[in-house]
Design an enzyme around this catalytic site. Structure first.
Site, PDB file in Angstrom:
ATOM      1  N   GLU A 185      -3.315  -6.201  -5.076  1.00  0.00           N
ATOM      2  CA  GLU A 185      -4.090  -5.986  -6.301  1.00  0.00           C
ATOM      3  C   GLU A 185      -4.470  -7.344  -6.881  1.00  0.00           C
ATOM      4  O   GLU A 185      -3.616  -8.203  -7.080  1.00  0.00           O
ATOM      5  CB  GLU A 185      -3.296  -5.178  -7.324  1.00  0.00           C
ATOM      6  CG  GLU A 185      -4.108  -4.797  -8.546  1.00  0.00           C
ATOM      7  CD  GLU A 185      -3.361  -3.838  -9.457  1.00  0.00           C
ATOM      8  OE1 GLU A 185      -4.015  -3.014 -10.111  1.00  0.00           O
ATOM      9  OE2 GLU A 185      -2.120  -3.928  -9.522  1.00  0.00           O
ATOM     10  N   GLU A 217       3.460   5.011  -8.156  1.00  0.00           N
ATOM     11  CA  GLU A 217       2.409   4.217  -7.500  1.00  0.00           C
ATOM     12  C   GLU A 217       3.016   2.910  -6.981  1.00  0.00           C
ATOM     13  O   GLU A 217       3.829   2.294  -7.667  1.00  0.00           O
ATOM     14  CB  GLU A 217       1.298   3.934  -8.510  1.00  0.00           C
ATOM     15  CG  GLU A 217       0.213   3.012  -8.034  1.00  0.00           C
ATOM     16  CD  GLU A 217      -0.799   2.726  -9.147  1.00  0.00           C
ATOM     17  OE1 GLU A 217      -1.349   1.605  -9.149  1.00  0.00           O
ATOM     18  OE2 GLU A 217      -1.036   3.606 -10.007  1.00  0.00           O
TER      19      GLU A 217
END
Length: 211
Positions: A138, A133
């Protein structure tokens, strides 16, 4: 609020940017055409949200194209949700896959911010989480900055002495937090290069206030 997502491929790895070719442009009135809507509860991070399917998302006006031709993706911030029930939100995944040599660019004018809010723009392999990932954007809870992160199987780590403006946290990418670094919060343009020589994430643009 999204402006544009551009996906480019380089025919020659580690070459100059002039060799990139645009292969997909997600923007304007057709932005949502090539995305899958999750349509289920958050069974990945166990958050208190229900990710709507396509029809429900448009019906509840949580996704739409505004008068400035920008794509809007939002959480339901109008309903009073009873304790232990889930708030409606959106998670979309591209129908297209992009391999090594790709450059992903996203132009944002606004990101959600607040208690329990978790905005993210990230990539995954064919089988998540086994194939890794890359977290390009984020922000968790009341985090004041963006967190880049790379999650891999054992054997991948960030080397010392890399050129960066952020601050590294965990440098072993196989750990739960992954390889992480912080950058300034706010809107702008983010780019991530997926290359045999490494993974590069950069941000350019002014800092916007939180709303």
């Amino acid at each position: 609020m999204l402006g544009t997502i551009l996906l480019c491929l380089s025919p020659y790895l580690l070459s100059y940017s002039s060799s990139y070719e645009l292969v997909r442009d997600y923007s304007g009135s057709t932005f949502f055409d090539r995305w899958e809507f999750y349509g289920s509860w958050d069974n990945l991070t166990l958050g208190d949200v229900w990710w709507l399917d396509r029809a429900s998302a448009f019906q509840q006006h949580l996704v739409y194209i505004n008068e400035r031709n920008r794509a809007i993706i939002k959480v339901d911030n109008l309903s009073e949700v009873p304790f232990n029930e889930k708030r409606n939100s959106i998670r979309i995944t591209s129908q297209d896959w992009y391999g090594v040599g790709s450059l992903w660019i996203i132009d944002l004018t606004h990101l959600p911010y607040g208690c329990s809010v978790w905005p993210a723009f990230w990539t995954k392999g064919p089988t998540w989480p086994n194939n890794g990932e890359i977290d390009i954007i984020e922000g968790v809870n009341l985090m004041e900055g963006n967190q880049y992160a790379l999650h891999t199987s054992p054997g991948c780590s960030q080397p010392q002495g890399v050129m960066q403006t952020g601050v590294s946290g965990q440098t072993d990418c196989s750990q739960p937090t992954g390889c992480v670094g912080f950058a300034a919060a706010g809107g702008g343009v983010w780019a991530a290069q997926f290359d045999v020589a490494g993974i590069l994430c950069v941000r350019r643009g002014p800092v916007y206030p939180h709303y």
